[in-house]
Design an enzyme around this catalytic site. Structure first.
Site, PDB file in Angstrom:
ATOM      1  CB  ALA A  48      -0.932  -0.026   1.211  1.00 57.56           C
ATOM      2  CE  LYS A  93       0.446  -1.368   7.952  1.00 57.23           C
ATOM      3  NZ  LYS A  93      -0.878  -0.911   8.474  1.00 57.23           N
ATOM      4  CG  ASP A 110     -10.362   2.083   5.883  1.00 57.57           C
ATOM      5  OD1 ASP A 110     -11.279   2.394   5.090  1.00 57.57           O
ATOM      6  OD2 ASP A 110      -9.190   1.933   5.516  1.00 57.57           O
TER       7      ASP A 110
END
Length: 509
Positions: free
Chosen positions: A135, A155, A290
């Protein structure tokens, strides 16, 4: 840093917006005044050849932001949560921003992990995959722990992303200041406030310790929620630029064919995702802001799994009660009560007429209740509601806008699973239960008890406060000192009553 050197960045930005056709789209969405339009075109048109071309298959705004890079993509994503600023049409375009960029190499990711964790990667991870998702800010790798053999998701922030963001945000601030100086009519758009909001969100996302903390708090709040699960944070393998979670397999919530193939009940999933959102927003005041299909999966046992905690919403207890009463009033079609709640909360100025406001709310609610169940939309109702309240002088409340935007997204997820779902009937039990728990005599006593306990904590200082108040009464020539009496007397009474109220509340709990 926010000096003239940023003009070059602004020229490249304006040139890209002109080249992609996004300039007028954005200016129209902001209802920009003539002076600002002139300035924007002056910075862009002469240098159009310098602009990035972008993907011609995308809508103009998303095409421009994607071409300009990570900071602009993230800026677009955050603006998509603010239809009050950019308008509904542009917000809808920005919500579909493809938050995907080419991944950086596995070797770079491993170097970042090694630097952050302070030990060689192969001493921690037996396996470390190529990137499985990339991303604008970070990417994710699947890894296997040496110590336990457990699979985890790692991550990792993009190398140099902080510097790149800070440079672009610096240019955003410079642009906002130019707007303030040269286009006073555009100040109503609050450009500096918009950039400060963006800067705050991004700073949080650029420190994965904060996202880890958000994930931990969210997990603690929801640990007893049936049919919902969050992958635990592996704190020993998380740092500022690295976040490690337990691995969680599941079917993407947006893949109906796959859900059907493994036998999941889509109607049950649709009801549960809406229940969970309302439960977290009303009960906890802390919700995933989200909740689109890309951040939700379904485990083999049917549990809904949520990922990506970079954007979380928070609303205080009083606002939750107001929100619940508004929803409950609409469910019961009691528009007078909905109007009264707005006035009691101070959302609508007292100078407005409550009966006229109630009639305006009826015009919002009745057409929606006249629809077929498959078309009833809570998100649409909230959108209409904000339009009406704006006409009656209600100021924008950021926390409610984020709540409304998330409600629209969650409703869309639920509808994609079960197009015939009756949103109101599904929401009613959650809202009614919250109303019973949070509004009424028992809730009032709890509130009094909390207030009394706060006052009681100041008990040791009360004698001094009373003495000062008595002295102030003798100094009538100083109104400021004499006003202490009015502050000290309620404090003394409240503290004295505190113990009794706490006992009553404990007895009722």
């Amino acid at each position: 840093m926010r000096g003239p050197h940023n003009i070059v960045r602004l020229i490249r930005t304006g040139a890209t917006f002109e080249r992609t056709g996004a300039m007028n789209v954005v200016l129209d969405a902001f209802e920009a005044p003539r002076a600002l339009r002139f300035l924007a075109h002056a910075l862009g048109k002469p240098f159009q050849w310098l602009g990035y071309k972008g993907d011609p298959n995308m809508p103009p705004a998303t095409r421009a932001l994607t071409a300009l890079g990570p900071a602009y993509i993230k800026f677009g994503q955050i603006l998509s949560t603010r239809p009050d600023v950019v308008g509904e049409e542009l917000a809808a375009q920005l919500r579909v921003l493809q938050d995907k960029l080419p991944p950086f190499s596995r070797a770079e990711a491993m170097a970042e992990v090694e630097k952050e964790l302070g030990q060689p990667v192969d001493e921690v991870f037996e396996e470390f995959s190529e990137p499985i998702a990339a991303a604008s800010i970070a990417q994710v790798h699947k890894a296997r722990l040496v110590s336990t053999g457990e699979y985890v998701a790692v991550k990792v922030l993009r190398p140099g992303i902080e510097r790149a963001f800070h440079k672009d945000v610096d240019a955003f601030y410079f642009a906002a200041r130019i707007v303030d100086l040269f286009a006073p009519g555009a100040r109503r758009l609050r450009p500096m406030d918009v950039i400060e909001h963006f800067d705050g969100v991004v700073r949080g996302e650029l420190d994965l310790r904060l996202e880890s903390a958000a994930a931990s708090e969210y997990a603690a709040n929801t640990k007893d929620d049936a049919g919902f699960w969050l992958p635990p944070v592996v704190w020993s393998l998380s740092a500022r630029r690295v976040m490690t979670l337990s691995w969680a397999d599941g079917v993407p919530l947006g893949d109906n064919a796959a859900l059907d193939a493994v036998g999941h009940n889509r109607r049950d999933l649709a009801e549960r995702v809406l229940h969970l959102f309302l439960l977290h927003a009303l009960r906890d005041g802390y919700f995933h802001a989200d909740m689109h299909q890309g951040n939700l999966k379904v485990a083999a046992n049917g549990d809904i799994i949520a990922y990506d905690y970079g954007i979380m919403g928070h609303i205080d207890e009083y606002t939750r009660r107001v929100y619940a009463e508004i929803l409950f009033g609409f469910i019961r079609r009691d528009y007078k009560r909905v109007a009264e709640v707005h006035f009691e909360a101070g959302y609508v100025p007292a100078t407005q007429d409550v009966d006229e406001f109630a009639r305006a709310l009826r015009a919002v609610g009745e057409p929606i209740f006249g629809m077929d169940a498959s078309h009833i939309s809570m998100g649409r109702l909230l959108n209409y509601l904000f339009e009406v309240t704006e006409r009656f002088g209600m100021e924008t409340r950021t926390e409610l806008i984020l709540l409304q935007r998330t409600m629209v997204v969650v409703e869309g997820v639920a509808r994609s699973l079960d197009p015939h779902m009756n949103i109101w009937e599904t929401a009613r039990p959650v809202v009614e239960d919250y109303i019973k728990q949070s509004i009424g005599p028992r809730a009032a006593l709890r509130d009094f008890g909390k207030t009394a306990m706060v006052l009681a904590r100041f008990g040791p200082r009360l004698p001094g406060l009373v003495e000062n108040a008595l002295i102030a009464q003798t100094q009538k020539d100083d109104p400021q000192k004499s006003s202490l009496w009015s502050a000290a007397l309620p404090a003394a009474i409240g503290a004295a009553a505190g113990a009794a109220l706490v006992l009553i509340v404990n007895a009722l709990s």
